[in-house]
Write a protein that holds these residues in place. Structure first.
Motif, PDB file in Angstrom:
ATOM      1  N   LYS A 280      27.814 -10.609 -55.484  1.00  0.00           N
ATOM      2  CA  LYS A 280      28.536 -10.203 -56.679  1.00  0.00           C
ATOM      3  C   LYS A 280      30.019 -10.507 -56.530  1.00  0.00           C
ATOM      4  CE  LYS A 280      24.923  -8.326 -58.668  1.00  0.00           C
ATOM      5  NZ  LYS A 280      24.337  -8.901 -59.908  1.00  0.00           N
ATOM      6  N   LYS A 281      30.670 -10.764 -57.674  1.00  0.00           N
ATOM      7  CA  LYS A 281      32.116 -10.979 -57.667  1.00  0.00           C
ATOM      8  C   LYS A 281      32.870  -9.839 -58.339  1.00  0.00           C
ATOM      9  CE  LYS A 281      32.191 -13.777 -61.911  1.00  0.00           C
ATOM     10  NZ  LYS A 281      32.542 -15.091 -62.497  1.00  0.00           N
ATOM     11  N   GLN A 282      32.137  -8.905 -58.971  1.00  0.00           N
ATOM     12  CA  GLN A 282      32.782  -7.757 -59.587  1.00  0.00           C
ATOM     13  C   GLN A 282      33.058  -6.691 -58.524  1.00  0.00           C
ATOM     14  OE1 GLN A 282      29.846  -8.978 -60.767  1.00  0.00           O
ATOM     15  NE2 GLN A 282      30.619 -10.089 -62.550  1.00  0.00           N
ATOM     16  N   LEU A 283      34.257  -6.147 -58.561  1.00  0.00           N
ATOM     17  CA  LEU A 283      34.598  -5.081 -57.623  1.00  0.00           C
ATOM     18  C   LEU A 283      33.723  -3.855 -57.870  1.00  0.00           C
ATOM     19  CD1 LEU A 283      38.483  -5.308 -57.721  1.00  0.00           C
ATOM     20  CD2 LEU A 283      37.109  -5.495 -55.642  1.00  0.00           C
ATOM     21  N   LYS A 284      33.213  -3.271 -56.790  1.00  0.00           N
ATOM     22  CA  LYS A 284      32.492  -2.017 -56.959  1.00  0.00           C
ATOM     23  C   LYS A 284      33.500  -0.869 -56.877  1.00  0.00           C
ATOM     24  CE  LYS A 284      31.013  -1.907 -52.084  1.00  0.00           C
ATOM     25  NZ  LYS A 284      29.844  -1.873 -51.190  1.00  0.00           N
ATOM     26  N   GLN A 285      33.075   0.322 -57.233  1.00  0.00           N
ATOM     27  CA  GLN A 285      34.002   1.447 -57.299  1.00  0.00           C
ATOM     28  C   GLN A 285      34.643   1.724 -55.946  1.00  0.00           C
ATOM     29  OE1 GLN A 285      34.965   2.982 -60.172  1.00  0.00           O
ATOM     30  NE2 GLN A 285      36.515   3.847 -58.795  1.00  0.00           N
ATOM     31  N   GLU A 286      33.872   1.572 -54.893  1.00  0.00           N
ATOM     32  CA  GLU A 286      34.418   1.780 -53.552  1.00  0.00           C
ATOM     33  C   GLU A 286      35.548   0.787 -53.274  1.00  0.00           C
ATOM     34  OE1 GLU A 286      32.945   1.739 -48.860  1.00  0.00           O
ATOM     35  OE2 GLU A 286      31.531   1.340 -50.493  1.00  0.00           O
ATOM     36  N   GLY A 287      35.371  -0.446 -53.770  1.00  0.00           N
ATOM     37  CA  GLY A 287      36.407  -1.462 -53.599  1.00  0.00           C
ATOM     38  C   GLY A 287      37.661  -1.123 -54.380  1.00  0.00           C
ATOM     39  N   LYS A 288      37.499  -0.636 -55.598  1.00  0.00           N
ATOM     40  CA  LYS A 288      38.647  -0.239 -56.413  1.00  0.00           C
ATOM     41  C   LYS A 288      39.404   0.913 -55.761  1.00  0.00           C
ATOM     42  CE  LYS A 288      36.479  -1.670 -60.770  1.00  0.00           C
ATOM     43  NZ  LYS A 288      35.949  -1.216 -62.077  1.00  0.00           N
ATOM     44  N   ASP A 289      38.655   1.878 -55.248  1.00  0.00           N
ATOM     45  CA  ASP A 289      39.287   3.031 -54.588  1.00  0.00           C
ATOM     46  C   ASP A 289      40.082   2.573 -53.363  1.00  0.00           C
ATOM     47  OD1 ASP A 289      38.095   4.631 -56.489  1.00  0.00           O
ATOM     48  OD2 ASP A 289      36.418   5.220 -55.205  1.00  0.00           O
ATOM     49  N   PHE A 290      39.530   1.592 -52.647  1.00  0.00           N
ATOM     50  CA  PHE A 290      40.225   1.096 -51.461  1.00  0.00           C
ATOM     51  C   PHE A 290      41.522   0.391 -51.858  1.00  0.00           C
ATOM     52  CE2 PHE A 290      41.272  -2.247 -48.465  1.00  0.00           C
ATOM     53  CZ  PHE A 290      41.291  -1.557 -47.257  1.00  0.00           C
ATOM     54  N   LEU A 291      41.472  -0.461 -52.884  1.00  0.00           N
ATOM     55  CA  LEU A 291      42.657  -1.208 -53.301  1.00  0.00           C
ATOM     56  C   LEU A 291      43.757  -0.287 -53.823  1.00  0.00           C
ATOM     57  CD1 LEU A 291      41.032  -4.312 -55.060  1.00  0.00           C
ATOM     58  CD2 LEU A 291      42.219  -4.255 -52.862  1.00  0.00           C
TER      59      LEU A 291
END
Length: 220
Positions: A97-108
């Motif tokens: 997948k290329k869409q950020l998952k929620q965990e990725g958004k929280d990390f950024l």
């Protein structure tokens, strides 16, 4: 006998003139060789100075990043030599997948303010960093064309999310430095796990690094 004397004198003068001409050319060539040797020495000295400047600035930024990551509880892999920061795919994206998952958004949301904060902590550092390259990567599974698109899509998803994050004092300046790139499986290693191959890397490029590259080109 006296009539021939001027002729002899003329020939002697002519021979002396030719010898003088060759002497002048020899001196000129020697001078040019000395100038060329001096330019080589100066160029090598400049290369050494530039290398030291790049290394010193990298060390300052890397140390500051590591300190801030530790202070803010951010887990990110920093290359101690280059300053490249690797974010594994398991943090930002699901498989394929290329869409950020929620965990990725929280990390950024935690990572970007700290990362950009270090870059803009001093004018000397922010002015020296030309670009921040966000590189997307993939594993070697699947076709090269698909993986190149996937890796670029991942890097672009990170950029777009940074663009949508709440406004900060240095946000616009940080966005202007960002460049996205997709490397696909180019750096994939059969000894790595798939999570290591499918990663995003934040890579800094310094002005002095660009100057160093230009000097190298001139040297060639």
């Amino acid at each position: 006998m006296n009539l021939k004397q001027p002729f002899v004198i003329y020939r002697e003068n002519e021979n002396n003139t030719e010898g003088t001409d060759w002497l002048l050319i020899s001196d000129l060539m020697s001078g040019l060789l000395m100038i060329f040797a001096l330019l080589v020495v100066v160029t090598l000295f400049q290369l050494k100075i530039t290398q030291e400047q790049i290394q010193n600035k990298r060390v300052i930024v890397i140390q500051a990043l590591q300190e801030q990551f530790n202070a803010n509880g951010i887990s990110a892999e920093i290359n101690p030599e280059t300053g490249d920061i690797t974010l594994l795919d398991s943090v930002l994206f699901d498989f394929n997948k290329k869409q950020l998952k929620q965990e990725g958004k929280d990390f950024l949301i935690k990572f970007i303010p700290v990362y950009s904060g270090v870059i803009f902590s001093e004018d000397g550092i922010s002015d020296e960093i030309n670009r921040v390259i966000i590189e997307g990567h993939t594993s070697s599974d699947g076709s090269l064309g698909y993986n190149m698109q996937l890796s670029l899509g991942r890097a672009n998803s990170v950029f777009q999310y940074i663009h949508s994050m709440p406004h900060e004092s240095n946000k616009e300046a940080f966005l202007q430095k960002i460049q996205v790139a997709g490397r696909g499986p180019m750096d994939a290693n059969s000894h790595h796990s798939e999570l290591e191959d499918r990663k995003v890397i934040f890579r800094m490029q310094f002005k002095s690094e660009d100057a160093f590259s230009k000097v190298l080109k001139l040297k060639k």
